[in-house]
Design a protein around this motif. Sequence first.
Motif, mmCIF file in Angstrom:
data_model
loop_
_atom_site.group_PDB
_atom_site.id
_atom_site.type_symbol
_atom_site.label_atom_id
_atom_site.label_comp_id
_atom_site.label_asym_id
_atom_site.label_seq_id
_atom_site.Cartn_x
_atom_site.Cartn_y
_atom_site.Cartn_z
ATOM 1 N N ALA A 66 0.814 -1.221 0.000
ATOM 2 C CA ALA A 66 0.000 0.000 0.000
ATOM 3 C C ALA A 66 0.847 1.270 0.000
ATOM 4 C CB ALA A 66 -0.927 0.008 1.216
ATOM 5 N N GLY A 67 2.169 1.111 0.004
ATOM 6 C CA GLY A 67 3.034 2.277 -0.107
ATOM 7 C C GLY A 67 3.835 2.611 1.133
ATOM 8 N N MET A 68 3.714 1.819 2.186
ATOM 9 C CA MET A 68 4.478 2.094 3.398
ATOM 10 C C MET A 68 5.856 1.451 3.309
ATOM 11 S SD MET A 68 1.569 1.758 6.374
ATOM 12 C CE MET A 68 -0.022 2.566 6.177
ATOM 13 N N SER A 69 6.762 1.849 4.199
ATOM 14 C CA SER A 69 8.112 1.295 4.213
ATOM 15 C C SER A 69 8.115 -0.077 4.869
ATOM 16 C CB SER A 69 9.050 2.229 4.984
ATOM 17 O OG SER A 69 8.707 2.243 6.363
ATOM 18 N N SER A 70 9.228 -0.787 4.707
ATOM 19 C CA SER A 70 9.349 -2.109 5.325
ATOM 20 C C SER A 70 9.197 -2.014 6.836
ATOM 21 C CB SER A 70 10.705 -2.734 4.975
ATOM 22 O OG SER A 70 10.806 -2.945 3.585
ATOM 23 N N GLN A 71 9.815 -0.994 7.439
ATOM 24 C CA GLN A 71 9.741 -0.829 8.882
ATOM 25 C C GLN A 71 8.313 -0.544 9.329
ATOM 26 O OE1 GLN A 71 12.428 -1.353 10.953
ATOM 27 N NE2 GLN A 71 10.860 -1.322 12.539
ATOM 28 N N GLN A 72 7.595 0.251 8.552
ATOM 29 C CA GLN A 72 6.197 0.543 8.898
ATOM 30 C C GLN A 72 5.326 -0.695 8.753
ATOM 31 O OE1 GLN A 72 5.635 3.740 6.127
ATOM 32 N NE2 GLN A 72 6.218 5.341 7.598
ATOM 33 N N GLY A 73 5.609 -1.539 7.744
ATOM 34 C CA GLY A 73 4.874 -2.792 7.597
ATOM 35 C C GLY A 73 5.097 -3.719 8.776
#
Length: 452
Positions: free
Chosen positions: A279-286
């Motif tokens: 959805a466009g978030m970073s790996s860390q945010q996922g």
Amino acid sequence: MSVLEQVKKSPMSRAQIRAVVLCLGMNLIDGFDLLATSFVSPAITREWKLSPSQVGFLLSSGLAGMAFGALFLAPLADRIGRRRLTLIGLAVASLGMLSAAASQDFGQLIACRLVTGSAVGVMAASLPVLASEYANNRRRGLAVALITTGYGLGSVIAGIATSLLLNSFGWRSVLVLGSVATAILFALGLRFLPESMDYLVACRPRDALARLNRILASMGHPQVDELPRKELTSRKAAVEALFRGHNARRTVLVWVAFTAAMMAFYFASSWTPSLLLEAGMSSQQGISGGVLFSLGGVMGAVLLGVSASRVEPRRLTAAYFCAAALTLVLFSVSLGSLAGALVVAVLVGLLLNGSVSGINVIVPTLYPAEARATALGIAVAVSRLGAVLAPLLAGFLLQAGWAPGAMFRIFAIPALIGALAMILLVRGAQVHRDARGSSVSLEATGSTATRA
């Protein structure tokens, strides 16, 4: 009063508490081993250029192995003992995680995940039973509730470990950590985990009396001269009880609800980090989204356990299912906002895992005592179908071009199906009570007429 009844009615000794804590720790590491791939799958996808359908197979492989272990290997506990089978499961899981870390291609990784999942399935069937058998009557519900939180806590630790290790050491380091932690739990279990006293009395393996007396001594109870008698109900009779009278309808509804709950829960727990990345978030945010989902799951199990003593469990679980469906839809429209998505992730985890926990609470209340363990075991085995299919279906939908938000809305449907099954259980119970009340009323009227 038999020695087992004395133990169940006495305050818990240090040895009993240690056994329950060990079971919780082992269940926690099971959660780590089973769900670690949910957090490292984006990194594996980038390295090996996996398609979404391949990612679905990867996320389902551990769950498929778990279903196989629970169905076909867990019954060995009645032959070789719960302790021995649990230790074998830990050893195999540790080797499976280490082999997965060393895998060189997708096929090898899938095979290793199947082996690890099979070992986790064995322990998933053994550990709650061990914990419930070592807890006394007063603390048994708490012990089972604690075991239920183990998978969520393990998933939280897997997410934190991934965030700390992934960038510096790669995805393989997370699996190595799981292997080492599982090996440590194996060593602790080998030293401190006792055999189930119920198993020793019921199955009477070699040296059962001597082993029982050693366990009793560790708990501060007097030793016995002979094994107490144990009345056993055959498995065939227990299975037949699931489909006798009103139980047939209850059994089908429980299976439907449990399968729906597992489908929604394992879709969200397996795919949330990857879909947030999509959805466009970073790996860390996922990874953060996956961790918060798991934290919510722990809170959901605890909250339901506390609430079930105040609210009728079937009504409470139906409410959890309905709210879970709504939050899955809400999650689908909150993906554009990091803060909103992370907050909703907690609620989704809380409500989905709470629904699963609710069914675990409900099942023992629906059946006669001699069929309860069998009823829960078969229901868990049947529900694994939903657990296995959910990540696979999500992978195929993503490959077919479905947007992440649309997939969360699709998996709100199983939650609604679970809610409907729970509502029908509530209505069935009400009809049954009304029928019994009418019968009692007619009997009372007849008795009064006779006296007149």
